[in-house]
Design a protein around this motif. Sequence first.
Motif, PDB file in Angstrom:
ATOM      1  N   LEU A   1      15.667   6.844  -4.041  1.00 14.73           N
ATOM      2  CA  LEU A   1      15.868   7.019  -2.604  1.00 14.73           C
ATOM      3  C   LEU A   1      15.036   5.988  -1.837  1.00 14.73           C
ATOM      4  CD1 LEU A   1      15.798  10.892  -2.012  1.00 14.73           C
ATOM      5  CD2 LEU A   1      17.768   9.368  -1.932  1.00 14.73           C
ATOM      6  N   SER A   2      15.687   5.215  -0.988  1.00 16.35           N
ATOM      7  CA  SER A   2      14.997   4.162  -0.235  1.00 16.35           C
ATOM      8  C   SER A   2      13.945   4.730   0.716  1.00 16.35           C
ATOM      9  CB  SER A   2      16.004   3.306   0.532  1.00 16.35           C
ATOM     10  OG  SER A   2      16.717   4.104   1.459  1.00 16.35           O
ATOM     11  N   GLU A   3      14.098   5.993   1.106  1.00 20.36           N
ATOM     12  CA  GLU A   3      13.124   6.614   2.004  1.00 20.36           C
ATOM     13  C   GLU A   3      11.735   6.679   1.371  1.00 20.36           C
ATOM     14  OE1 GLU A   3      17.131   7.659   3.374  1.00 20.36           O
ATOM     15  OE2 GLU A   3      16.192   7.746   1.403  1.00 20.36           O
ATOM     16  N   TRP A   4      11.665   6.812   0.040  1.00 17.78           N
ATOM     17  CA  TRP A   4      10.348   6.825  -0.613  1.00 17.78           C
ATOM     18  C   TRP A   4       9.707   5.441  -0.534  1.00 17.78           C
ATOM     19  CZ3 TRP A   4       7.860  10.980  -0.769  1.00 17.78           C
ATOM     20  CH2 TRP A   4       8.482  12.193  -0.996  1.00 17.78           C
ATOM     21  N   LYS A   5      10.505   4.388  -0.666  1.00 15.47           N
ATOM     22  CA  LYS A   5       9.959   3.037  -0.513  1.00 15.47           C
ATOM     23  C   LYS A   5       9.413   2.863   0.905  1.00 15.47           C
ATOM     24  CE  LYS A   5      10.958  -1.901  -0.800  1.00 15.47           C
ATOM     25  NZ  LYS A   5       9.900  -2.166   0.130  1.00 15.47           N
ATOM     26  N   SER A   6      10.126   3.383   1.894  1.00 17.70           N
ATOM     27  CA  SER A   6       9.645   3.296   3.280  1.00 17.70           C
ATOM     28  C   SER A   6       8.332   4.053   3.452  1.00 17.70           C
ATOM     29  CB  SER A   6      10.689   3.869   4.244  1.00 17.70           C
ATOM     30  OG  SER A   6      11.871   3.119   4.200  1.00 17.70           O
ATOM     31  N   PHE A   7       8.215   5.214   2.833  1.00 10.49           N
ATOM     32  CA  PHE A   7       6.969   5.985   2.906  1.00 10.49           C
ATOM     33  C   PHE A   7       5.829   5.191   2.273  1.00 10.49           C
ATOM     34  CE2 PHE A   7       3.786   8.860   1.257  1.00 10.49           C
ATOM     35  CZ  PHE A   7       3.579   9.735   2.306  1.00 10.49           C
ATOM     36  N   ILE A   8       6.073   4.608   1.114  1.00 12.80           N
ATOM     37  CA  ILE A   8       5.042   3.833   0.414  1.00 12.80           C
ATOM     38  C   ILE A   8       4.660   2.603   1.239  1.00 12.80           C
ATOM     39  CG2 ILE A   8       4.595   2.433  -1.648  1.00 12.80           C
ATOM     40  CD1 ILE A   8       6.317   4.588  -3.173  1.00 12.80           C
ATOM     41  N   ASP A   9       5.656   1.940   1.821  1.00 11.25           N
ATOM     42  CA  ASP A   9       5.347   0.783   2.677  1.00 11.25           C
ATOM     43  C   ASP A   9       4.481   1.205   3.863  1.00 11.25           C
ATOM     44  OD1 ASP A   9       6.790  -0.852   0.989  1.00 11.25           O
ATOM     45  OD2 ASP A   9       8.567  -0.938   2.305  1.00 11.25           O
ATOM     46  N   TRP A  10       4.774   2.373   4.433  1.00 13.52           N
ATOM     47  CA  TRP A  10       3.947   2.889   5.525  1.00 13.52           C
ATOM     48  C   TRP A  10       2.522   3.151   5.027  1.00 13.52           C
ATOM     49  CZ3 TRP A  10       1.832   7.834   5.239  1.00 13.52           C
ATOM     50  CH2 TRP A  10       1.028   8.186   6.329  1.00 13.52           C
ATOM     51  N   ALA A  11       2.396   3.771   3.852  1.00 14.45           N
ATOM     52  CA  ALA A  11       1.064   4.086   3.310  1.00 14.45           C
ATOM     53  C   ALA A  11       0.228   2.823   3.130  1.00 14.45           C
ATOM     54  CB  ALA A  11       1.200   4.837   1.989  1.00 14.45           C
ATOM     55  N   LYS A  12       0.872   1.714   2.822  1.00 19.32           N
ATOM     56  CA  LYS A  12       0.154   0.446   2.645  1.00 19.32           C
ATOM     57  C   LYS A  12      -0.471  -0.045   3.951  1.00 19.32           C
ATOM     58  CE  LYS A  12       2.848  -1.201  -1.268  1.00 19.32           C
ATOM     59  NZ  LYS A  12       3.883  -2.133  -1.733  1.00 19.32           N
ATOM     60  N   THR A  13       0.019   0.442   5.083  1.00 13.94           N
ATOM     61  CA  THR A  13      -0.515  -0.003   6.375  1.00 13.94           C
ATOM     62  C   THR A  13      -1.740   0.797   6.803  1.00 13.94           C
ATOM     63  OG1 THR A  13       0.825   1.495   7.756  1.00 13.94           O
ATOM     64  CG2 THR A  13       1.835  -0.622   7.109  1.00 13.94           C
ATOM     65  N   LEU A  14      -2.076   1.850   6.090  1.00 18.64           N
ATOM     66  CA  LEU A  14      -3.225   2.677   6.461  1.00 18.64           C
ATOM     67  C   LEU A  14      -4.541   1.932   6.235  1.00 18.64           C
ATOM     68  CD1 LEU A  14      -2.038   6.059   4.912  1.00 18.64           C
ATOM     69  CD2 LEU A  14      -2.150   5.474   7.350  1.00 18.64           C
ATOM     70  N   PRO A  15      -5.541   2.195   7.061  1.00 19.37           N
ATOM     71  CA  PRO A  15      -6.847   1.544   6.857  1.00 19.37           C
ATOM     72  C   PRO A  15      -7.392   1.873   5.470  1.00 19.37           C
ATOM     73  CG  PRO A  15      -6.775   2.707   8.965  1.00 19.37           C
ATOM     74  CD  PRO A  15      -5.530   3.084   8.222  1.00 19.37           C
ATOM     75  N   TYR A  16      -7.914   0.868   4.809  1.00 18.24           N
ATOM     76  CA  TYR A  16      -8.518   0.999   3.476  1.00 18.24           C
ATOM     77  C   TYR A  16      -7.544   1.526   2.423  1.00 18.24           C
ATOM     78  CZ  TYR A  16     -12.699   0.401   6.284  1.00 18.24           C
ATOM     79  OH  TYR A  16     -13.626  -0.082   7.174  1.00 18.24           O
ATOM     80  N   ALA A  17      -6.247   1.311   2.640  1.00 13.44           N
ATOM     81  CA  ALA A  17      -5.247   1.795   1.681  1.00 13.44           C
ATOM     82  C   ALA A  17      -5.456   1.181   0.301  1.00 13.44           C
ATOM     83  CB  ALA A  17      -3.839   1.496   2.190  1.00 13.44           C
ATOM     84  N   GLU A  18      -5.773  -0.103   0.253  1.00 16.23           N
ATOM     85  CA  GLU A  18      -5.975  -0.762  -1.053  1.00 16.23           C
ATOM     86  C   GLU A  18      -7.132  -0.116  -1.823  1.00 16.23           C
ATOM     87  OE1 GLU A  18      -4.293  -3.059  -2.858  1.00 16.23           O
ATOM     88  OE2 GLU A  18      -2.750  -2.839  -1.320  1.00 16.23           O
ATOM     89  N   GLU A  19      -8.182   0.218  -1.111  1.00 15.91           N
ATOM     90  CA  GLU A  19      -9.367   0.772  -1.770  1.00 15.91           C
ATOM     91  C   GLU A  19      -9.195   2.243  -2.173  1.00 15.91           C
ATOM     92  OE1 GLU A  19     -10.750  -2.534   0.932  1.00 15.91           O
ATOM     93  OE2 GLU A  19      -9.313  -0.912   1.067  1.00 15.91           O
TER      94      GLU A  19
END
Length: 149
Positions: free
Chosen positions: A125-143
């Motif tokens: 489902l492409s909606e999960w990719k959109s959710f994950i892409d959004w999560a990447k924009t959160l502060p300190y997401a990489e860490e």
Amino acid sequence: RQIMVSVDITAPLFWLKEFDTYKVGTVANSTSTMHKIMSKEIDYKMFEMDDLDDIEVEGFKQVIDLCNYYRNQYLEHKQYEPDLAKIYWKALIRILPESWLQTRTVTMNYEVIRNIVHQRKGHKLSEWKSFIDWAKTLPYAEEFIFYEN
């Protein structure tokens, strides 16, 4: 666990049902389909239709027309024939496609988001990719979300 996130998510019902599997550590409030569906005429913008082909669009047009028929019958009868209006209202709710877009305000923490990301990456489902892409924009997401053990 102590970094909280509150976000408005607008997504189709079929995706929100999958999202509902994440009950631990999430709180959600949604717009009421039951009350909001009668507030204005139903059109394509109220549905997820990203990848429909021409044949599906034509079929979907018929579904939207039927939804609007039931809506109009409900509005016509609600004041003087409430029992009949309820029948039309319920008919509309029954046939409402799973692609109906609903908005929910969701509160969760980074730990929950990390679990969702790792369980749903690569989902069809492409909606999960959109959710994950959004999560990447959160502060300190990489860490805190996208780090590898």
